[in-house]
Motif scaffolding. Structure first.
Motif, PDB file in Angstrom:
ATOM      1  N   ASP A 122       5.990  -3.751 -54.297  1.00  0.00           N
ATOM      2  CA  ASP A 122       6.882  -3.370 -53.209  1.00  0.00           C
ATOM      3  C   ASP A 122       6.025  -2.749 -52.113  1.00  0.00           C
ATOM      4  O   ASP A 122       4.901  -2.302 -52.370  1.00  0.00           O
ATOM      5  N   PRO A 123       6.532  -2.679 -50.878  1.00  0.00           N
ATOM      6  CA  PRO A 123       5.746  -2.059 -49.810  1.00  0.00           C
ATOM      7  C   PRO A 123       5.304  -0.626 -50.146  1.00  0.00           C
ATOM      8  O   PRO A 123       4.241  -0.190 -49.733  1.00  0.00           O
ATOM      9  N   ALA A 124       6.102   0.107 -50.912  1.00  0.00           N
ATOM     10  CA  ALA A 124       5.757   1.481 -51.284  1.00  0.00           C
ATOM     11  C   ALA A 124       4.967   1.542 -52.586  1.00  0.00           C
ATOM     12  O   ALA A 124       4.742   2.616 -53.127  1.00  0.00           O
ATOM     13  N   GLY A 125       4.528   0.403 -53.114  1.00  0.00           N
ATOM     14  CA  GLY A 125       3.824   0.378 -54.392  1.00  0.00           C
ATOM     15  C   GLY A 125       4.808   0.184 -55.538  1.00  0.00           C
ATOM     16  O   GLY A 125       5.973  -0.123 -55.326  1.00  0.00           O
ATOM     17  N   HIS A 126       4.329   0.393 -56.771  1.00  0.00           N
ATOM     18  CA  HIS A 126       5.218   0.264 -57.925  1.00  0.00           C
ATOM     19  C   HIS A 126       4.661   1.059 -59.082  1.00  0.00           C
ATOM     20  O   HIS A 126       3.516   1.514 -59.046  1.00  0.00           O
ATOM     21  N   LEU A 127       5.486   1.232 -60.100  1.00  0.00           N
ATOM     22  CA  LEU A 127       5.042   1.931 -61.297  1.00  0.00           C
ATOM     23  C   LEU A 127       4.328   0.928 -62.190  1.00  0.00           C
ATOM     24  O   LEU A 127       4.942   0.161 -62.909  1.00  0.00           O
ATOM     25  N   CYS A 128       3.004   0.941 -62.114  1.00  0.00           N
ATOM     26  CA  CYS A 128       2.198  -0.043 -62.836  1.00  0.00           C
ATOM     27  C   CYS A 128       2.022   0.381 -64.291  1.00  0.00           C
ATOM     28  O   CYS A 128       1.549   1.493 -64.561  1.00  0.00           O
ATOM     29  N   PRO A 129       2.383  -0.477 -65.230  1.00  0.00           N
ATOM     30  CA  PRO A 129       2.212  -0.122 -66.638  1.00  0.00           C
ATOM     31  C   PRO A 129       0.740   0.068 -67.015  1.00  0.00           C
ATOM     32  O   PRO A 129       0.428   0.787 -67.954  1.00  0.00           O
TER      33      PRO A 129
END
Length: 194
Positions: free
Chosen positions: A180-187
């Protein structure tokens, strides 16, 4: 119960396209011809699989029936957005493909999702003449969109469909999930934003 068959044999235009911003896109197949415009909604994975299976169908038609195929398309001539208004006729549950040997054309049939249908299917008898395809179908009372394309038009559809699928959010280089433009919760970072 009566069903409606939207047949375009051949269409003036048949494309895959989307409505909405990346991450919230709705995918459509849209056919235009004879003063009619029909848009059917489907999932991104269905568009991707349709392009892949159409390529396989063309290759098999060439191998089995000696069909002359055009060179692979490297640029899409039709980059225009979907025609408006984009009114969803139905949501696609099943996609069927066939190659009509008599006319050397590809037949694509998008069949509406049934009441209890929950999974995405891509079915159909490749390389078969489509004259008898309605004989044993359990979904014969469902609406459908049927288009008949030349191998050249099929190659153009495949290239555009691939570009539409790949035009979404870029994948995370670590986990492959959409960014997403704001980043994401990367596992791969134990849930920390990147």
């Amino acid at each position: 119960m009566t069903h409606q068959v939207h047949a375009f044999e051949p269409p003036e235009r048949f494309v895959a396209g989307t409505v909405g911003p990346p991450g919230e896109r709705t995918f459509f197949l849209q056919a235009r011809g004879g003063g009619r415009l029909v848009s059917v909604a489907l999932e991104k994975v269905q568009v991707s699989l349709l392009a892949e299976k159409l390529e396989e169908l063309l290759t098999e038609a060439q191998r089995r029936f000696g069909v002359q195929l055009p060179e692979a398309v490297t640029s899409v001539g039709d980059n225009d957005p979907l025609d408006t208004p984009v009114d969803e006729e139905f949501r696609v549950g099943t996609l069927g493909l066939a190659f009509d040997v008599d006319t050397a054309t590809v037949v694509i049939e998008a069949i509406a999702a049934g009441e209890a249908e929950t999974e995405v299917e891509l079915g159909g008898d490749e390389d078969e003449d489509d004259d008898d395809e309605d004989d044993e179908e359990p979904d014969e009372d469902l609406d459908r969109l049927r288009v008949r394309l030349t191998p050249e038009a099929t190659r153009e559809f495949i290239e555009r469909a691939r570009r539409v699928v790949n035009a979404g959010r870029p994948p995370c280089p670590l986990c492959g999930q959409p960014l997403d433009p704001a980043g994401h919760l990367c596992p791969r970072h134990n849930g920390y934003h990147r």
